[in-house]
Scaffold this active site. Structure first.
Site, short mmCIF file in Angstrom:
data_model
loop_
_atom_site.label_atom_id
_atom_site.label_comp_id
_atom_site.label_asym_id
_atom_site.label_seq_id
_atom_site.Cartn_x
_atom_site.Cartn_y
_atom_site.Cartn_z
CE LYS A 86 -3.67 2.06 2.90
NZ LYS A 86 -4.57 1.46 3.96
CB SER A 166 -7.94 3.67 3.20
OG SER A 166 -6.97 2.85 4.12
CB THR A 187 -7.24 3.34 11.33
OG1 THR A 187 -5.75 3.86 10.59
CG2 THR A 187 -7.12 4.20 12.23
N GLY A 189 -11.21 -1.03 9.70
CA GLY A 189 -11.85 -1.45 8.40
C GLY A 189 -11.08 -1.50 7.01
CB SER A 190 -8.05 0.32 6.05
OG SER A 190 -8.85 1.65 6.09
#
Length: 491
Positions: A86, A166, A187, A189-190
């Site tokens: 990422k 994200s 942080t 759900g990402s």
């Protein structure tokens, strides 16, 4: 004998998918596929936009890994894997942008410790995956998966649908067959959300198991990196390579003592006799997803699991307002610290106020779809020594963790909690932003810093949905093993 057999089976599952080709062959094939498909578009098929950049030395890395393997020096089960990062994680050969034009020239020349660990394990760093800009922490009305640098990441299963965020690019790229695996960050759900809607395995480990140094931050309380893969065995193997203590990250002080050989501890019989809490309070948000969840519960039960209904999570609605206060304070401090570590000749902003000014000056490119009201709210936040922040942090963790998840596990005498992760991916709608169906179990473990695994549990009209498995702090191995057993039973 049972432990040895389980170890052999797990390691075979990790390596079998990569054994038929060399690292160089796979890396070259991935690079070709990314170049041909990621930005390509056709009538009714917009571009995927899952990869921001590919490494100029990826093939050199892969050839070196093949030479090591030929010399009998393969050091881990992930040796030679081509992995995407990422683009909020530093690596020496590529800039780290967090999706923002303010960081487009942010060539740090350094590896985050988690990347250094991956390299030591023989991983090939293939490139950087797109993300929701600033990890979805710029606006409450952001379009998930969009960044000014990378454009809008779309769902690999249906490009008219959202890839979630994200870690949108990490999920979409693996689902599209662009890499052996990817690293996301979460942080709240990402990792879990994009993995679930792409039909992948996503694992958010206990906060502190993986270093966060040289990762663009949101929250020192909640941030963690984690694997996004096609199988639980692959996730466990990649976690083995990433995990470890880092003197620069105090949260990881216990990591070396707590980590184990996660891939070797996977056991397809681990559901037998396991007491599992069915988090009914986190279901009921989408009838079709509930129907798939009930089939998943039948699978768990058929493997010998003892299912206990858990109907409520007391005070869980108090968590989010507390979390929001904590994240603002920690983001303002954390992003300033990260920016201070960058080259001022390449990265002009030095703090959150500077980023706000940059976005205003480049509004056409940076804010064509949504604003930056979260940045502006957080810029008014006080410091890390503010008593209100410290109280909110302690209260949020206590309600989510010891008085929340831990209390439910103890009161119901269960090892983990399970729930549907979320509904299927929703249609992209940059105007009304409708379609998202809430629910799921992810908020409390994110705030408490506890492990959370999503594993595919079925599909609804061709769209995948995931099963969430949540445990207490440092119970990562058990969560992964139970998920592995479920995955093997579903096959």
């Amino acid at each position: 004998m049972k432990t040895i057999c389980a170890t052999v089976l797990a390691m075979a599952a990790v390596t079998s998918a990569h054994a038929e080709t060399t690292a160089a062959e796979r890396t070259a094939a991935y690079l070709k596929k990314i170049a041909a498909e990621d930005r390509a578009e056709a009538p009714g098929k917009p571009p995927l936009n899952s990869v921001i950049a590919v490494s100029p030395v990826a093939l050199d890395q892969a050839r070196a890994r093949d030479a090591e393997r030929k010399a009998g020096k393969a050091v881990s089960p992930v040796h030679g894997w081509a992995v995407l990062l990422k683009d909020n994680i530093d690596s020496t050969e590529l800039p780290t942008t967090a999706g923002s034009l303010a960081l487009k020239d942010n060539m740090t020349g350094r590896d985050a410790p988690l990347v250094a660990n991956l390299r030591k394990a023989g991983v090939v760093i293939l490139g950087k995956a797109n993300l929701s800009e600033w990890a979805n922490f710029r606006s409450t009305s952001s379009l998930s998966g969009w960044s000014a640098v990378g454009g809008l990441t779309r769902n690999a299963r249906d490009r008219l649908r959202n890839a979630c965020g994200s870690s949108a690019g990490s999920g979409a790229a693996v689902a599209a067959g662009f890499a052996d695996a990817a690293v996301g960050t979460e942080t709240n759900g990402s990792i879990i959300c994009p993995a679930a809607v792409e039909g992948l395995v996503g694992f958010k480990p206990t906060v502190g198991l993986v270093s966060r140094t040289h990762v663009v931050p949101i929250s020192s309380s909640q941030d963690t990196a984690g694997p996004m893969t096609r199988t639980v065995a692959d996730a466990a193997a990649l976690l083995d390579a990433m995990a470890g203590s880092d003197p620069a990250d105090p949260a990881t002080a216990e990591a070396d003592a707590k980590k184990t050989d996660f891939a070797a501890t996977l056991d397809k019989a681990s559901l037998k006799g396991a007491r599992i809490g069915v988090a009914r309070y986190a279901a009921g948000f989408h009838p079709e997803t509930d129907a798939v969840f009930e089939k998943a519960l039948t699978t768990l039960k058929a493997q010998g699991a003892i299912l206990i209904d858990v109907k409520d999570f007391p005070r869980r609605r108090e968590i989010s307002p507390l979390e929001n206060r904590v994240l603002c304070v920690e983001f303002k401090a954390g992003v300033a610290a990260y920016l201070a570590s960058t080259d001022p000749a390449k990265v002009k902003p030095r703090n959150l106020a500077d980023l706000i000014a940059f976005n205003k000056a480049h509004a056409k490119e940076e804010m064509p779809l949504f604003a930056q009201e979260l940045f502006e709210i957080c810029d008014r936040a006080k410091g890390l020594d503010d008593p209100d922040y410290l109280k909110a942090k302690a209260d949020a963790h206590r309600i989510a963790g010891p008085e929340g998840i831990d209390a439910l596990l103890k009161q119901n005498d269960v090892a983990v909690l399970v729930a549907p992760t979320m509904a299927p991916a929703y249609l992209i709608d940059p105007v009304l932003r409708g379609g998202y169906v809430g629910g799921g179990i992810g908020g409390p473990p994110a705030v408490a810093g506890y492990p959370h695994l999503t594993v595919p549990m079925g599909e609804i009209k061709g769209l995948p949905v995931g099963l969430s498995i949540v445990g207490t702090a440092w119970d990562d191995a058990r969560v992964l093993s139970l998920g592995y057993a479920f995955e093997q039973a579903r096959k």
